[in-house]
Design a protein around this motif. Structure first.
Motif, PDB file in Angstrom:
ATOM      1  N   TRP A 451       2.454  -4.151  -4.743  1.00 44.23           N
ATOM      2  CA  TRP A 451       3.029  -2.978  -3.839  1.00 44.23           C
ATOM      3  C   TRP A 451       1.880  -2.778  -2.637  1.00 44.23           C
ATOM      4  O   TRP A 451       2.309  -2.267  -1.670  1.00 44.23           O
ATOM      5  CB  TRP A 451       3.699  -1.799  -4.367  1.00 44.23           C
ATOM      6  N   LEU A 452       0.756  -2.829  -3.270  1.00 45.97           N
ATOM      7  CA  LEU A 452      -0.549  -2.381  -2.201  1.00 45.97           C
ATOM      8  C   LEU A 452      -0.740  -3.398  -1.113  1.00 45.97           C
ATOM      9  O   LEU A 452      -1.265  -3.112  -0.045  1.00 45.97           O
ATOM     10  CB  LEU A 452      -1.781  -2.629  -3.082  1.00 45.97           C
ATOM     11  N   MET A 453       0.159  -4.525  -1.321  1.00 45.77           N
ATOM     12  CA  MET A 453      -0.016  -5.687  -0.072  1.00 45.77           C
ATOM     13  C   MET A 453       1.360  -5.722   0.560  1.00 45.77           C
ATOM     14  O   MET A 453       1.461  -6.562   1.109  1.00 45.77           O
ATOM     15  CB  MET A 453      -0.343  -6.919  -0.738  1.00 45.77           C
ATOM     16  N   LEU A 488     -10.102  -3.433  -5.732  1.00 47.62           N
ATOM     17  CA  LEU A 488     -11.548  -3.821  -4.867  1.00 47.62           C
ATOM     18  C   LEU A 488     -11.413  -5.231  -4.399  1.00 47.62           C
ATOM     19  O   LEU A 488     -12.125  -5.479  -3.388  1.00 47.62           O
ATOM     20  CB  LEU A 488     -12.682  -3.488  -5.848  1.00 47.62           C
ATOM     21  N   GLY A 489     -10.768  -6.156  -4.756  1.00 42.36           N
ATOM     22  CA  GLY A 489     -10.545  -7.628  -4.353  1.00 42.36           C
ATOM     23  C   GLY A 489     -10.128  -7.479  -3.098  1.00 42.36           C
ATOM     24  O   GLY A 489     -10.167  -8.403  -2.311  1.00 42.36           O
ATOM     25  N   ASP A 493     -10.174  -9.211   1.496  1.00 42.40           N
ATOM     26  CA  ASP A 493      -9.032  -9.683   2.051  1.00 42.40           C
ATOM     27  C   ASP A 493      -9.079 -10.184   3.716  1.00 42.40           C
ATOM     28  O   ASP A 493      -9.830  -9.401   4.338  1.00 42.40           O
ATOM     29  CB  ASP A 493      -7.736  -9.073   1.696  1.00 42.40           C
ATOM     30  N   HIS A 494      -8.850 -11.128   3.982  1.00 38.08           N
ATOM     31  CA  HIS A 494      -8.830 -11.437   5.524  1.00 38.08           C
ATOM     32  C   HIS A 494      -7.837 -10.617   6.365  1.00 38.08           C
ATOM     33  O   HIS A 494      -8.087 -10.287   7.636  1.00 38.08           O
ATOM     34  CB  HIS A 494      -8.344 -13.036   5.785  1.00 38.08           C
ATOM     35  N   LEU A 497      -5.579  -4.992   7.275  1.00 40.29           N
ATOM     36  CA  LEU A 497      -4.613  -3.796   6.643  1.00 40.29           C
ATOM     37  C   LEU A 497      -4.795  -3.917   4.958  1.00 40.29           C
ATOM     38  O   LEU A 497      -4.701  -2.571   4.704  1.00 40.29           O
ATOM     39  CB  LEU A 497      -3.061  -4.116   6.902  1.00 40.29           C
ATOM     40  N   HIS A 498      -5.161  -4.685   4.429  1.00 35.55           N
ATOM     41  CA  HIS A 498      -5.311  -4.844   3.083  1.00 35.55           C
ATOM     42  C   HIS A 498      -6.729  -4.205   2.845  1.00 35.55           C
ATOM     43  O   HIS A 498      -6.860  -3.491   1.847  1.00 35.55           O
ATOM     44  CB  HIS A 498      -5.347  -6.120   2.494  1.00 35.55           C
ATOM     45  N   ARG A 499      -7.564  -4.304   3.710  1.00 33.97           N
ATOM     46  CA  ARG A 499      -8.821  -3.678   3.621  1.00 33.97           C
ATOM     47  C   ARG A 499      -8.631  -2.051   3.718  1.00 33.97           C
ATOM     48  O   ARG A 499      -9.434  -1.421   3.031  1.00 33.97           O
ATOM     49  CB  ARG A 499     -10.088  -4.423   4.539  1.00 33.97           C
ATOM     50  N   LEU A 500      -7.779  -1.652   4.732  1.00 30.32           N
ATOM     51  CA  LEU A 500      -7.646  -0.408   4.938  1.00 30.32           C
ATOM     52  C   LEU A 500      -6.981   0.088   3.552  1.00 30.32           C
ATOM     53  O   LEU A 500      -7.323   1.511   3.450  1.00 30.32           O
ATOM     54  CB  LEU A 500      -6.629  -0.222   6.195  1.00 30.32           C
TER      55      LEU A 500
END
Length: 590
Positions: A451-453, A488-489, A493-494, A497-500
């Motif tokens: 769900w985080l992605m 943390l992986g 991520d490219h 939004l996932h880094r945020l």
């Protein structure tokens, strides 16, 4: 003002008169709310002789002002007129207010009169309060007669025997009034009045009135008579319930108006408690079955909401048999009812049958129904089942639960509709407590991480909150080994939004993880993201560092040697937003 210059003692009244004549509604409201202050300035005697008569004569204003006046003239105003010896002084303005057309004003006036009734001395009750009740009960306008209905119960116990007879006759006339609104008010207060009268009079007079109202041509009167039935049945000795109360109750259950049947369903468990186990077993179980099969959805919904409570209250020696033979067949039909409100109501209560019926019946008869409801097209039905899983878990055990219902829950959690996914996330902490750490890790943990992605921000945001709740439940060590590696992986991520999302997750996990975990696992990721190519990520690093500092997760050495240098560098960033947030962060840390 001439009065102010001529006689200072009249000043409070003069001000009140001017304010109540003002066109500004708010000013008039404020002046009414200052009545206690004016009364204190006038003193008890002048409040009785000047202020109260003035208020009695000014009952001609906006409903908001009149409501405020009725509220003011309650028991809290009593000391300002001299206490219990002068309580009758407050009756005239309240009597006027009890006659006005607006219902909420009348109701507030009656409420104040009821509070003052208990403060009357016995002689004052008969000389002042009882005549007021008579005047209202025999008034020309229906408004006064409806107000009178609410006052019988508070004065009946405190008057002499002959006057009690008069009150019963007055109430009798209100129950037979030509105006439906008056009969409605009498029906609504009959149960309350019945509690005040003696048992013998209740058997003869109150039951007769209850029967009359239950036969009324207006369904709005008959449905209120159902409430009276609950009160009357609860007061009668068990031997009298069958001959005196049940005939009318049977009639209400079969009433041609769905509103009356709805009221019966809504009050069903109260009726059950009032009539006792024998009548419940012999009469009410069949009646409940009929209500669950009613042609109107509203009636079935009300009955379904009473399913668990009614079943739980059945006699223990025959409970299981009665439920399995009379109620479960109806429940099976309601699971596929075309009305979503009916199915949703049933889903919120059906799992409560598991502890009552036991493991074998639950597995054989209820689990198939639960599975059907978990696959229902209505999200509320599915969620009501999930939110009550603990009832089933206690009965059949977690292994059986995970084999039967969990696959359906997992399927739901991957639903195409994002609102369904969002709603399922809210129940993850509940499921975690029911499944335990090991089974949760095995069956649901990967789902929580996915769900985080999610493509929808609201789902990602809820997933982060869910992780925080899970860490609170399972502990910081569990977080370090189970959820932090994949979280943390995402920092690599490219998709920015996932880094945020990684930063947003760290914001919340920093509040519940140990300081050691924060320094060892979380801060290094934040420091790395300070070099991110996307400005949104860099300025969110500033926000994250402030949050971690606010949660007391950053020690002094780390602050000075690592955090501040990073923020100072970001303060020189080429992006103005990054500069702004870095400067804000440095100010906060300082």
């Amino acid at each position: 003002m001439a009065t102010q210059d001529g006689d200072d003692s009249l000043y409070p009244i003069a001000v009140l008169i001017d304010e109540l004549r003002n066109d500004d509604l708010q000013l008039r409201l404020n002046s009414i709310k200052k009545l206690s202050t004016i009364a204190l300035a006038l003193g008890e005697e002048r409040t009785r002789s000047e202020l109260i008569p003035f208020l009695t004569d000014t009952v001609d204003d906006e409903d908001e002002v009149l409501w405020a006046l009725a509220e003011q003239l309650s028991i809290t105003f009593l000391p300002l007129v001299g206490g219990k010896a002068f309580v009758h002084v407050l009756l005239p303005p309240l009597e006027s207010l009890a006659n006005v057309e607006e219902t909420v004003v009348r109701d507030k006036a009656v409420e104040s009169l009821r509070s003052l009734a208990a403060e009357h001395l016995p002689t004052d009750m008969e000389h002042h309060f009882l005549p007021l009740v008579k005047r209202l009960a025999t008034g020309d306008w229906f408004t006064s007669r409806t107000s009178a209905c609410g006052l019988f119960s508070v004065c009946y116990p405190r008057v002499s025997e002959p006057l009690k007879g008069e009150l019963i006759q007055l109430f009798h006339s209100l129950c037979h009034d030509d105006t439906p609104m008056v009969r409605r008010a009498a029906a609504g207060k009959l149960g309350e009045f019945a509690k005040a009268v003696e048992l013998e009079k209740m058997r003869t007079e109150m039951v007769s009135l209850y029967t009359t109202l239950a036969d009324d041509e207006q369904d709005s009167v008959r449905l209120l008579a159902v409430e009276a039935c609950v009160a009357v049945a609860g007061l009668l000795p068990r031997a009298d319930i069958e001959p005196l109360a049940m005939p009318t109750l049977r009639q209400a259950i079969q009433d041609k108006s769905w509103r009356v049947r709805y009221m019966v369903a809504d009050k069903f468990t109260e009726l059950q408690n009032a009539v006792g186990p024998e009548i419940t077993k012999n009469e009410l179980v069949k009646a409940f079955r009929d209500l669950l099969r009613d042609q109107e959805a509203e009636v079935k919904t009300a009955a379904a909401l009473k399913l668990k409570e009614f079943s739980d209250g059945l006699p223990k020696d025959t409970r299981e048999t009665l439920i399995m033979t009379m109620i479960i067949p109806c429940v099976k039909d309601l699971v596929t009812d075309p009305n979503t409100h009916v199915k949703s109501a049933l889903a919120s209560k059906i799992m409560g049958l598991s502890p009552i019926l036991g493991k074998d019946n639950t597995i054989e008869h209820l689990l198939p129904l639960f599975l059907l409801q978990l696959k229902d097209e209505c999200p509320e039905v599915r969620l009501n089942i999930i939110s009550n899983l603990d009832c089933v878990n206690q009965v059949i055990g977690i292994n059986q639960l995970s084999q039967t219902l969990l696959p359906a829950i997992v399927e739901l959690a991957e639903d195409n509709k994002w609102r369904v996914r969002l709603a399922i996330i809210e129940y993850m902490p509940l499921l975690a407590s029911q499944l335990g750490m090991e089974l949760f890790n095995e069956r649901l943990n990967s789902l929580c991480m996915s769900w985080l992605m999610d493509s929808v921000y609201a789902v990602r945001e809820a997933a982060i909150v869910n992780l925080k709740k899970l860490v609170e439940k399972f502990g910081s060590d569990w977080a370090q080994t189970t959820i932090l590696p994949p979280v943390l992986g995402l920092a690599q991520d490219h998709n920015y939004l996932h880094r945020l999302t990684t930063l947003f997750t760290i914001n919340l996990l920093g509040e519940v993880c140990s300081k050691d975990v924060v320094h060892k696992n979380l801060l290094p990721i934040v420091f790395n993201l300070a070099e991110d190519q996307v400005a949104n990520v860099r300025f969110n690093v500033c926000k994250t560092l402030v949050k971690l500092f606010g949660a007391a997760q950053i020690d002094g050495e780390t602050l000075n040697t690592k955090v501040k240098p990073i923020l100072e560098k970001l303060n020189q960033d080429s992006d103005y937003d990054v500069q702004y947030f870095a400067e804000e962060a440095l100010s906060s840390l300082a």
